[in-house]
Design a protein around this motif. Structure first.
Motif, PDB file in Angstrom:
ATOM      1  N   LYS B 450       0.839  -1.201   0.000  1.00  0.00           N
ATOM      2  CA  LYS B 450       0.000   0.000   0.000  1.00  0.00           C
ATOM      3  C   LYS B 450       0.872   1.249   0.000  1.00  0.00           C
ATOM      4  O   LYS B 450       1.761   1.401   0.837  1.00  0.00           O
ATOM      5  N   VAL B 451       0.642   2.127  -0.955  1.00  0.00           N
ATOM      6  CA  VAL B 451       1.417   3.370  -1.022  1.00  0.00           C
ATOM      7  C   VAL B 451       0.491   4.511  -0.609  1.00  0.00           C
ATOM      8  O   VAL B 451      -0.158   5.146  -1.437  1.00  0.00           O
ATOM      9  N   GLN B 452       0.430   4.732   0.679  1.00  0.00           N
ATOM     10  CA  GLN B 452      -0.540   5.677   1.235  1.00  0.00           C
ATOM     11  C   GLN B 452      -0.400   7.080   0.633  1.00  0.00           C
ATOM     12  O   GLN B 452      -1.379   7.782   0.395  1.00  0.00           O
ATOM     13  N   ALA B 453       0.850   7.475   0.347  1.00  0.00           N
ATOM     14  CA  ALA B 453       1.113   8.856  -0.091  1.00  0.00           C
ATOM     15  C   ALA B 453       0.406   9.211  -1.392  1.00  0.00           C
ATOM     16  O   ALA B 453       0.167  10.390  -1.669  1.00  0.00           O
ATOM     17  N   VAL B 454       0.075   8.204  -2.211  1.00  0.00           N
ATOM     18  CA  VAL B 454      -0.547   8.535  -3.494  1.00  0.00           C
ATOM     19  C   VAL B 454      -2.056   8.238  -3.486  1.00  0.00           C
ATOM     20  O   VAL B 454      -2.705   8.251  -4.515  1.00  0.00           O
ATOM     21  N   ARG B 455      -2.587   7.952  -2.315  1.00  0.00           N
ATOM     22  CA  ARG B 455      -4.028   7.684  -2.219  1.00  0.00           C
ATOM     23  C   ARG B 455      -4.794   8.950  -1.844  1.00  0.00           C
ATOM     24  O   ARG B 455      -4.231   9.898  -1.322  1.00  0.00           O
TER      25      ARG B 455
END
Lengths: 157, 580
Positions: B450-455
């Motif tokens: 999961k790449v939270q920064a791009v969500r």
């Protein structure tokens, strides 16, 4: 002949770093120089002022003074002011449109005539009045239009 | 409440005290307090224009009715929102709008969901009080994506504003004045020669049927009844989490199984998932990124999935065309492999295949007919339906979506990873690409996928991502206005970014120009959460582990960026001369 582009560049040169507030003066200057606003002129002005063509066309069509077709060899102005209206200028305009087969703001295909509707040309005593190449024709009727316009055919302004 | 919350003041509305925030416009306070005042020109988050006058109210001390959208609240004001005078004014406005409006509601594509129709009903318009000459207009069907019918336009200006202020495209504006005013393009030409990028955001905000998609419903119904056609359908990642709303189900409900069943009932012979070709795109695009990084190619690489965005770059940023990935979009990749690999494998003549895609998008209709999107004179995709058009066909056939028994997709292009599914929301392509780029570069999976920064729904999200030795600058942008800002930074010399995902529509495909009209900002958020939930709950979360994609490479394509891929899955874009 001076190329079309050159006079526009000259005008734009007078407005360096201009933005949208210069739009109307620029449009007026270009119309003054060229007699009308060509498609190319609108696009060129847009690039200079960083405005989309739709915006410029929108502004220019808002005002009656701008036209988008080159004026004809003979320029016909039909007065639709109050006095002329009372004296029947609506029917006169219809007659001119029928004879020339163009709408106001347009130019006939052969380039002979262009048609413009004006609000008042200060000749209310002569109503209804039309003006061709600056010559006034007084108390015109729809029936007289054909003859008046025919008399200009082939004549240079 | 956090700090920075504006001071609360009390105002009186309809003899009742309500709370308002100091400095806000009256309309906002009314809506928050459940007092419904109709509007036609109002747009959330944009400056009020006060053009339609439907939101007028009576305010004490004001001689005239005031538009609540543009009238700031003040302590001690008293307001009447539904006094006889106010209601009469609103009704008159609607009657005047109807005076020059075609009486063809029964034949209109917006019949049943038209804001003008709804207001006429709500305000009790039952007779024609104003009659007069109807203006004559030309229908503009020149665009492959959007049909413009100025006769139905009420000049609210929402399309003009979304095009100019949100998308910064400005293909349309108010032209002319007074009773002759229309919304049109520069020189009143067809939309197809304008700077329009076909995103359809204007369709989304149009209250009437003046702007609508160029429909492919008729063509599709035609071939579904043609025994000589092999009709194949694919659906984009965002469709299954948006379609539910058209059938009264809760926003964010994933109806992929029911939708698949519905598509089969409609007569589609194969049901494939565009998320499969999204996985394929990731392998091609990820490989292209790695190649650009290692061989000194043009950077940053810009994604090429969103056809409105592609046309935007071709039109407004021709100097950056080479930064665009050469990958076709998932729709086109799927189309290309259906008519090549799949046709071969099944022994079907590709000419007899009719390939339909269900897209949340109007620009996909444009993309499908681009001359570079086909091979051997055959288009990759034959018809594109929006989410709305699919719903229309399902209703037409009397199918009860909620009652259908869910079914699985067809092999082999029904298999997908959740990474491919993430393509439906802003940041999703980037997230999927990061997962696979990590594997391509390091040979191992990321610890936390999961790449939270791009969500999330922000207009621009940036991150620095470590992949082995590499540190990449990445960004995900949605909405072309936000894209323009970033591209201007690139032009000004910004060089710390390597990979940029751009989706044309604000929020991404979940809020695309082909989505249900009923969805509001909350619905868009729910659709996004639905995609994130799928990614959280399923096992198969990276594109490169999609076994059907692996098999496709083994049996047919060879390797990413190989010769076959180059021929079928890649294309090139070129600067575009349009009126702008």
């Amino acid at each position: 002949m001076v190329t079309a582009e050159k006079d526009i560049e000259e005008i734009l040169g007078k407005y360096p770093n201009a933005s949208r507030d210069a739009l109307i003066p620029v449009l007026q200057a270009v119309q003054e120089a060229r007699g009308f606003l060509s498609r190319e002129a609108v696009l060129r002005i847009g690039r200079h002022l960083k405005l989309p063509a739709s915006k410029i066309y929108g502004v220019a069509t808002f005002y009656n003074q701008f036209r988008f077709q080159a004026p004809g060899r003979n320029h016909v102005q039909v007065c639709r002011g109050t006095a002329c209206h009372v004296k029947g200028s609506a029917a006169v305009l219809e007659s001119v449109k029928r004879v020339l087969k163009v709408n106001p703001g347009e130019t006939t295909k052969d380039g002979e005539f262009s048609l413009e509707v004006v609000a008042c040309i200060g000749a209310c005593g002569l109503a209804p009045v039309i003006c061709v190449n600056g010559e006034f024709h007084a108390s015109v009727t729809p029936q007289k239009i054909q003859d008046i316009l025919d008399s200009y055919r082939g004549k240079a302004r | 409440m956090s700090e920075g919350t504006p001071a609360v003041i009390e105002i009186e509305v309809n003899n009742r005290k309500i709370e308002a925030r100091k400095g806000e416009m009256l309309l906002g306070a009314l809506r928050r307090n459940g007092i419904h005042v109709p509007t036609l020109c109002h747009m959330e988050n944009l400056f009020p224009t006060g053009a339609c006058r439907l939101c007028v109210v009576e305010v004490n001390g004001q001689r005239n009715l005031v538009p609540s959208c543009a009238f700031p609240v003040y302590e001690g004001m008293t307001v009447q929102t539904h006094s006889p005078r106010v209601v009469r004014a609103r009704k008159t406005i609607i009657e005047l709008l109807l005076a020059d409006h075609p009486d063809d509601c029964l034949y209109c594509v917006r019949n049943g969901n038209c804001e003008l129709q709804k207001l006429a009903e709500q305000l009790g318009v039952r007779e024609r009080r104003y009659t007069g000459a109807k203006s004559a207009y030309k229908l503009d069907i020149s665009s492959p994506s959007i049909t413009r019918d100025p006769a139905k336009c009420i000049l609210c200006g929402r399309c003009v504003r979304v095009c100019e202020e949100v998308q910064t495209v400005s293909a349309i504006d108010f032209i002319g004045r007074g009773s002759k005013a229309t919304v049109s393009t520069a020189f009143e030409e067809g939309l197809n020669v304008s700077s329009c990028v076909n995103c359809g955001q204007c369709v989304m905000v149009c209250p009437t049927g003046a702007l609508r998609e160029q429909s492919h419903v008729k063509e599709v119904l035609g071939v579904l009844n043609d025994p000589n056609k092999f009709v194949v359908v694919q659906h984009a990642p965002s469709i299954s989490v948006s379609l539910a709303e058209e059938f009264g189900l809760k926003a964010g409900t994933d109806v992929v199984g029911k939708m698949t069943a519905a598509l089969r009932r409609l007569g589609f012979q194969r049901v494939f998932d565009t998320s499969f070709s999204a996985d394929l795109t990731i392998l091609e695009e990820g490989s292209e990124l790695v190649q650009r990084l290692t061989t000194g190619g043009k950077l940053p690489m810009l994604t090429s999935c969103s056809p409105g965005w592609i046309k935007f770059v071709e039109t407004f940023y021709p100097d950056l065309v080479e930064n665009l990935s050469t990958c076709k979009s998932p729709q086109q990749m799927m189309g290309a492999i259906i008519k090549s690999y799949y046709a071969q494998r099944q022994g079907i003549d590709p000419k007899s295949i009719y390939s339909v895609s269900i897209m949340p998008c109007t620009a996909k209709k444009f993309e499908a007919q681009r001359p570079e999107m086909g091979s051997d004179g055959m288009p990759d995709i034959d018809a594109v339906l929006t989410t709305r058009e699919l719903a229309r066909i399902i209703r037409m056939r009397g199918l009860d979506l909620a009652a259908l028994e869910p079914q699985g997709p067809d092999t082999p292009f029904g298999e997908r990873s959740t990474a491919g599914k993430l393509f439906g929301a802003t940041g999703g392509v980037l997230e999927a690409a990061i997962r696979t780029a990590h594997w391509l570069v390091t040979g191992s999976e990321m610890e936390n996928l999961k790449v939270q920064a791009v969500r999330g729904l922000e207009g621009r999200k940036e991150a620095r991502v470590k992949i082995g030795e590499l540190e990449l600058g990445v960004a995900a942008v949605n909405g072309l206005g936000n894209a323009r800002k970033l591209l201007d930074e690139l032009r000004a010399g910004r060089s710390d970014l390597h990979f940029i995902e751009v989706m044309t529509c604000p929020g991404g495909c979940i809020a695309g120009g082909g989505q249900p009209f009923i969805g509001d900002a909350e619905a868009v958020r729910a659709r996004m959460q639905a995609l994130y939930k799928i990614d959280r709950d399923e096992e198969q979360r990276v594109s490169h582990r999609n076994e059907s994609v692996q098999r496709l490479y083994k049996e047919f394509l060879g390797k990413p960026l190989g010769e076959k891929s180059h021929h079928l899955l890649h294309t090139h874009y070129a600067p575009r001369e349009v009126v702008m």
